[in-house]
Design an enzyme around this catalytic site. Structure first.
Site, mmCIF file in Angstrom:
data_model
loop_
_atom_site.group_PDB
_atom_site.id
_atom_site.type_symbol
_atom_site.label_atom_id
_atom_site.label_comp_id
_atom_site.label_asym_id
_atom_site.label_seq_id
_atom_site.Cartn_x
_atom_site.Cartn_y
_atom_site.Cartn_z
ATOM 1 N N LYS A 293 0.810 -1.229 0.000
ATOM 2 C CA LYS A 293 0.000 0.000 0.000
ATOM 3 C C LYS A 293 0.843 1.280 0.000
ATOM 4 C CE LYS A 293 -4.310 -1.679 1.887
ATOM 5 N NZ LYS A 293 -5.397 -1.505 2.837
ATOM 6 N N ASP B 87 -10.207 3.206 1.738
ATOM 7 C CA ASP B 87 -10.357 2.548 3.038
ATOM 8 C C ASP B 87 -11.107 3.434 4.047
ATOM 9 O OD1 ASP B 87 -9.142 0.139 2.407
ATOM 10 O OD2 ASP B 87 -7.144 0.807 3.000
#
Ligand code: ATR
Length: 283
Positions: free
Chosen positions: A68, A104
């Site tokens: 990420k 997210d």
């Protein structure tokens, strides 16, 4: 309107990911043709994979552990969200250019408001963990106007790094270790408690975060672990009369936002949840 998409997810390991099942279920319902591949890319192969991505014909990717942060350097553009978070979970590939985004935080806050029925404004929030997921959760908590946020992590310095990025918000942030003598009182006085650590995940020795015996009714408890779906933390919280949210919600809502970014289409949240639940029951 475009009807065919080639998408996927990059991580290592990746075989456990529910994203392929989730996005294929959504595609089936919306009537588009979708190829969604898991790409298992160890760190040493990341450079080669990312170097070819723009010309590969792939229209977009989800990004999961451990890439990420490391994929950031390959992006031509970053959304405000990805830039502020310092992490990417969604890549959009268009005309050879790569744009990094992060859904997210959206996935988390939608779970809390839509499925948990809770408004974050002025609430006291307690977060276990300070990894990649906690970064998104804590930022969303502050952005949504929580009154206070306690970040509790085994490695306290990592919680401190997250807190340092939240200086621009009005939320009062406190950082503690999991062995702190403030832990039990902080959990007891929170309105919303979220576990972002791997504690409780199948195969992890620790079953429940410390201090959770003091959970009581009136609180909302969310776990981002979804395997098992009812973690020992959620079981305890239910027994204490607290409201609970399982880890599939955040997974689904972050996926829904990514799907919209790639295809422009709405994601059938309830249908996908049913599909994932029936899959988990079979295992
Ligand atoms: P993710 O991207 O899913 O958040 P991560 O970045 O590896 O994954 O973060 C994992 C989190 O779970 C961290 O907060 C980690 O604590 P440390 O920062 O101290 O490593 C926490 N964690 C994992 N296993 C744990 C355990 N057995 N006990 C306590 N915390 C644990």
């Amino acid at each position: 309107m475009k009807k065919e998409f080639s998408l996927g997810i990059i991580g290592h390991p990746i075989s456990h990911s529910l994203s392929p099942v989730m996005h294929k279920a959504a595609a089936e319902h919306t009537g588009i043709k979708l190829r969604y591949e898991p790409y298992d890319v160890p760190h040493r192969e990341l450079d080669r994979f990312m170097g070819k991505l723009g010309q590969s014909g792939i229209g977009g990717l989800n990004v999961t552990v451990p890439h990420k942060v490391s994929v950031m350097e390959y992006m031509d553009e970053l959304s405000d969200e990805a830039g502020a978070m310092g992490a990417i979970n969604t890549i959009i590939c268009k005309d050879g250019r790569l744009t990094g985004d992060n859904t997210d935080g959206y996935g988390f806050i939608t779970s809390i408001t839509h499925n948990g029925g809770e408004d974050m404004a002025n609430k006291k929030v307690f977060v276990y963990g300070a990894g990649g997921a906690a970064r998104a959760v804590c930022r969303a908590v502050a952005q949504a106007g929580a009154g206070g946020l306690v970040i509790a992590n085994r490695t306290e310095t990592k919680a401190g790094e997250i807190a340092a990025r939240l200086g621009n918000y009005d939320t009062k942030v406190e950082v503690i270790g999991l062995d702190s003598n403030k832990l039990v009182d902080s959990v007891r006085s929170a309105d919303i408690i979220i576990n972002t650590t791997s504690i409780g995940m199948a195969g992890v020795a620790e079953k429940r975060p410390p201090g959770t015996e003091s959970i009581s009714d009136g609180q909302l408890v969310m776990d981002i672990v979804y395997s098992p779906l009812e973690t020992p933390l959620l079981k305890l919280a239910k027994a204490k009369g607290a409201r609970t949210l399982d880890g599939l919600w955040m997974l689904i809502h972050q996926g829904a936002r990514s799907f919209k970014l790639w295809t422009g289409l709405e994601f059938p949240v309830d249908i996908v949840r049913e599909k994932l639940l029936s899959g988990l029951k079979k295992n």
